[in-house]
Design an enzyme around this catalytic site. Structure first.
Site, PDB file in Angstrom:
ATOM      1  N   TYR A 124       0.833  -1.202   0.000  1.00 31.05           N
ATOM      2  CA  TYR A 124       0.000   0.000   0.000  1.00 31.05           C
ATOM      3  C   TYR A 124       0.875   1.261   0.000  1.00 31.05           C
ATOM      4  CZ  TYR A 124      -3.986  -2.781   2.010  1.00 31.05           C
ATOM      5  OH  TYR A 124      -4.992  -3.673   2.273  1.00 31.05           O
ATOM      6  N   SER A 125       1.705   1.424   1.064  1.00 29.40           N
ATOM      7  CA  SER A 125       2.392   2.710   1.304  1.00 29.40           C
ATOM      8  C   SER A 125       3.382   3.045   0.204  1.00 29.40           C
ATOM      9  CB  SER A 125       3.153   2.651   2.633  1.00 29.40           C
ATOM     10  OG  SER A 125       2.299   2.322   3.680  1.00 29.40           O
ATOM     11  N   SER A 157       6.538  -4.764   4.756  1.00 31.06           N
ATOM     12  CA  SER A 157       7.006  -5.762   5.721  1.00 31.06           C
ATOM     13  C   SER A 157       7.064  -7.129   5.060  1.00 31.06           C
ATOM     14  CB  SER A 157       6.048  -5.853   6.913  1.00 31.06           C
ATOM     15  OG  SER A 157       5.961  -4.618   7.563  1.00 31.06           O
ATOM     16  N   GLU A 240      -7.150  -5.742   9.517  1.00 30.45           N
ATOM     17  CA  GLU A 240      -5.787  -5.583  10.036  1.00 30.45           C
ATOM     18  C   GLU A 240      -5.811  -5.054  11.460  1.00 30.45           C
ATOM     19  OE1 GLU A 240      -3.153  -3.360   7.484  1.00 30.45           O
ATOM     20  OE2 GLU A 240      -1.660  -3.084   9.060  1.00 30.45           O
TER      21      GLU A 240
HETATM   22  C1  LIG Z   1       7.030  -1.429  11.180  1.00 30.52           C
HETATM   23  C2  LIG Z   1       6.192  -0.927  10.037  1.00 30.52           C
HETATM   24  C3  LIG Z   1       5.688  -1.832   9.134  1.00 30.52           C
HETATM   25  C4  LIG Z   1       4.946  -1.379   8.035  1.00 30.52           C
HETATM   26  N1  LIG Z   1       4.497  -2.315   7.135  1.00 30.52           N
HETATM   27  C5  LIG Z   1       3.833  -1.891   6.035  1.00 30.52           C
HETATM   28  C6  LIG Z   1       3.445  -2.834   5.031  1.00 30.52           C
HETATM   29  O1  LIG Z   1       3.672  -4.043   5.150  1.00 30.52           O
HETATM   30  N2  LIG Z   1       2.820  -2.368   3.931  1.00 30.52           N
HETATM   31  C7  LIG Z   1       2.533  -1.049   3.748  1.00 30.52           C
HETATM   32  O2  LIG Z   1       1.933  -0.712   2.725  1.00 30.52           O
HETATM   33  N3  LIG Z   1       2.890  -0.127   4.682  1.00 30.52           N
HETATM   34  C8  LIG Z   1       3.544  -0.513   5.814  1.00 30.52           C
HETATM   35  N4  LIG Z   1       3.938   0.403   6.759  1.00 30.52           N
HETATM   36  C9  LIG Z   1       3.699   1.828   6.505  1.00 30.52           C
HETATM   37  C10 LIG Z   1       2.684   2.478   7.425  1.00 30.52           C
HETATM   38  O3  LIG Z   1       1.371   2.083   7.096  1.00 30.52           O
HETATM   39  C11 LIG Z   1       2.904   3.998   7.293  1.00 30.52           C
HETATM   40  O4  LIG Z   1       4.194   4.273   7.807  1.00 30.52           O
HETATM   41  C12 LIG Z   1       1.868   4.778   8.051  1.00 30.52           C
HETATM   42  O5  LIG Z   1       0.611   4.668   7.452  1.00 30.52           O
HETATM   43  C13 LIG Z   1       2.257   6.283   8.144  1.00 30.52           C
HETATM   44  O6  LIG Z   1       2.589   6.798   6.900  1.00 30.52           O
HETATM   45  P1  LIG Z   1       3.964   7.612   6.690  1.00 30.52           P
HETATM   46  O7  LIG Z   1       5.082   6.803   7.255  1.00 30.52           O
HETATM   47  O8  LIG Z   1       4.043   7.989   5.240  1.00 30.52           O
HETATM   48  O9  LIG Z   1       3.848   8.886   7.588  1.00 30.52           O
HETATM   49  P2  LIG Z   1       3.084  10.242   7.221  1.00 30.52           P
HETATM   50  O10 LIG Z   1       1.730   9.966   6.735  1.00 30.52           O
HETATM   51  O11 LIG Z   1       3.995  11.064   6.360  1.00 30.52           O
HETATM   52  O12 LIG Z   1       2.981  10.906   8.653  1.00 30.52           O
HETATM   53  C14 LIG Z   1       4.096  11.576   9.295  1.00 30.52           C
HETATM   54  C15 LIG Z   1       3.594  12.108  10.639  1.00 30.52           C
HETATM   55  O13 LIG Z   1       2.539  13.076  10.414  1.00 30.52           O
HETATM   56  C16 LIG Z   1       1.355  12.701  11.095  1.00 30.52           C
HETATM   57  N5  LIG Z   1       0.189  13.029  10.266  1.00 30.52           N
HETATM   58  C17 LIG Z   1       0.027  12.759   8.950  1.00 30.52           C
HETATM   59  N6  LIG Z   1      -1.194  13.168   8.530  1.00 30.52           N
HETATM   60  C18 LIG Z   1      -1.832  13.671   9.627  1.00 30.52           C
HETATM   61  C19 LIG Z   1      -3.116  14.220   9.850  1.00 30.52           C
HETATM   62  N7  LIG Z   1      -4.012  14.336   8.867  1.00 30.52           N
HETATM   63  N8  LIG Z   1      -3.430  14.609  11.115  1.00 30.52           N
HETATM   64  C20 LIG Z   1      -2.541  14.501  12.133  1.00 30.52           C
HETATM   65  N9  LIG Z   1      -1.279  13.982  11.974  1.00 30.52           N
HETATM   66  C21 LIG Z   1      -0.941  13.566  10.744  1.00 30.52           C
HETATM   67  C22 LIG Z   1       1.458  11.219  11.287  1.00 30.52           C
HETATM   68  O14 LIG Z   1       0.691  10.752  12.383  1.00 30.52           O
HETATM   69  C23 LIG Z   1       2.957  11.031  11.530  1.00 30.52           C
HETATM   70  O15 LIG Z   1       3.271  11.306  12.865  1.00 30.52           O
HETATM   71  C24 LIG Z   1       4.678  -0.004   7.871  1.00 30.52           C
HETATM   72  C25 LIG Z   1       5.172   0.908   8.808  1.00 30.52           C
HETATM   73  C26 LIG Z   1       5.933   0.463   9.878  1.00 30.52           C
HETATM   74  C27 LIG Z   1       6.469   1.465  10.858  1.00 30.52           C
END
Ligand SMILES: Cc1cc2nc3c(=O)[nH]c(=O)nc-3n(C[C@H](O)[C@H](O)[C@H](O)COP(=O)(O)OP(=O)(O)OC[C@H]3O[C@@H](n4cnc5c(N)ncnc54)[C@H](O)[C@@H]3O)c2cc1C
Length: 380
Positions: A124-125, A157, A240
């Site tokens: 997804y991400s 992951s 999930e």
């Molecule tokens: C250990 C781990 C495993 C993962 N595994 C997978 C996987 O298998 N497949 C996959 O697709 N993804 C995976 N992910 C990704 C995960 O779903 C994303 O990291 C998560 O959704 C956050 O997105 P981002 O990292 O782009 O942060 P961002 O969206 O850029 O956010 C950065 C910061 O801003 C804050 N923020 C963003 N928007 C808002 C808002 N509207 N209001 C308030 N605060 C906000 C967030 O809370 C965060 O603190 C994994 C992440 C981790 C840490």
């Protein structure tokens, strides 16, 4: 509410305990590599008992277990720290395929998930689409009987050992962002896919970045209707979050800390005693939340989204605080990674727990959804 197990549930709980004592491969509690031979062997043994996909209907290789039986199973496995319990194929890919897949897709994908022979990852991400997931840019363009995929995913992951990927990609760039997405099954060894490892802050290789360059897949691997993928993703995220909430490892950790202090320390400070009491209360609250979710799901057939989000958020933050206390209690012993030590590597647990409030949707996003959709609070 008094969540007492009935006779059938108690018997199942005992059966799971007996399996953990006698049915697991030798050395399972050593340092099992994620996705490695020990985990695969455990999955095979669970599959042989139809326990790997426990809640799935029998026709797809499960046991048709109730949410309460699933919770009992998860609790026992987590309490005893049996590895390999995070299985995306079982937890959300299979359930979504059951809802939206064709008969041929159910036949092709579900059996090999339930028997543990094929592992799935979730694609997804993207670098520019995390919390705002619908902003994803990876393209899937229809070309005759195929789709051609181009783009990049990140934080995938277990992508380095998954056999299949559960992919969301943009099929129509000219409509509002939620409306132009579709979901696909994609074999991870398809030509044009490049997998690059990413190390997390705990130093382990758990997630990856994945590049797609003119990756051609048959159109029969589209799951659900074209451009309705956002709804499949949303349903998958519900599955999930309700599966992430079960953290009986925390209850085990509190028990371990208490046993260690009773055994090894003549005295403990009041500050530490109070902090551990707080952890014990939080563990009990989380357990009640999990039982509450399972009983609601038994009653209505649907996992309650808001409660599942609350449990995910509460459990993730509790885990971070508990890991910090562990490091304080166990000191150097908890920092040294010594094979065979009875003290788990709590330094790793603390560093890894940082991700708990990010993976599966960040705590900020969970709080916002609980406040707006759950409590109806107005936005700015
Ligand atoms: C250990 C781990 C495993 C993962 N595994 C997978 C996987 O298998 N497949 C996959 O697709 N993804 C995976 N992910 C990704 C995960 O779903 C994303 O990291 C998560 O959704 C956050 O997105 P981002 O990292 O782009 O942060 P961002 O969206 O850029 O956010 C950065 C910061 O801003 C804050 N923020 C963003 N928007 C808002 C808002 N509207 N209001 C308030 N605060 C906000 C967030 O809370 C965060 O603190 C994994 C992440 C981790 C840490």
């Amino acid at each position: 509410m008094d969540f007492r197990l009935n006779q059938h549930q108690s018997a199942f709980q005992q059966e799971v305990r007996t399996f953990i004592e006698t049915g697991l491969p030798a050395g399972w509690d050593g340092e099992a590599e994620a996705g490695g031979p020990v985990e695969r062997e455990i999955m095979g043994r669970l599959a042989a008992k139809h326990w790997l996909a426990l809640p799935w209907p029998k026709e797809y290789g499960g046991m048709g277990a109730s949410p309460m039986e699933q919770l009992i199973f998860n609790e026992q496995m987590a309490y005893h720290r049996v590895p390999g319990m995070m299985n995306m194929g079982v937890a959300w890919v299979g359930p979504v395929v059951m809802l939206y897949g064709t008969d041929a897709q159910k036949r092709d994908y579900l059996g090999s998930i339930a028997d543990g022979s094929q592992l799935w990852c979730t694609l997804y991400s993207e670098p520019g689409a995390g919390s705002d997931l619908a902003a994803m840019q990876t393209r899937a363009v229809r070309d005759g009987d195929d789709y051609v995929i181009n783009g990049q995913k990140i934080w995938t992951s277990f992508g380095h050992y998954a056999d299949w990927g559960w992919l969301a990609a943009r099929t129509d760039p000219d409509v509002p962002k939620h409306k132009g997405l579709s979901t696909f099954a994609i074999k991870m060894d398809t030509p044009g896919i490049t997998i690059r490892p990413l190390r997390n802050m705990a130093g382990t290789h758990e997630f990856n970045e994945i590049f797609f360059e003119d990756v051609r897949i048959p159109a029969s691997q589209l799951i659900g209707e074209e451009n309705r993928g956002w709804y499949n993703v949303a349903v998958g995220l519900d599955f999930e979050r309700s599966s992430i909430g079960a953290t009986s490892t925390a209850r085990r950790t509190v028990d371990d800390i208490a046993a260690y202090l009773r055994e090894h320390r003549g005295t403990t400070s009041q500050v530490l005693r109070h902090r551990i009491a707080e952890h014990a209360i939080a563990v009990q609250v989380l357990r009640n939340m999990a039982y509450n979710i399972a009983t609601a799901q038994e009653r209505t057939g649907i996992a309650p989204t808001r409660e599942a989000q609350m449990a995910k958020l509460f459990g993730a933050e509790m885990q971070q605080k508990l890991s910090a206390t562990c490091l304080q209690v166990f000191g150097m012993e908890g920092q040294a990674a010594r094979p065979g030590s009875r003290v788990p590597q709590y330094q790793y647990a603390l560093l890894r727990s940082v991700a708990n409030t990010i993976e599966g949707g960040t705590s900020e996003i969970q709080r916002s959804v609980i406040a707006t959709r759950g409590l109806g609070l107005p936005r700015e």
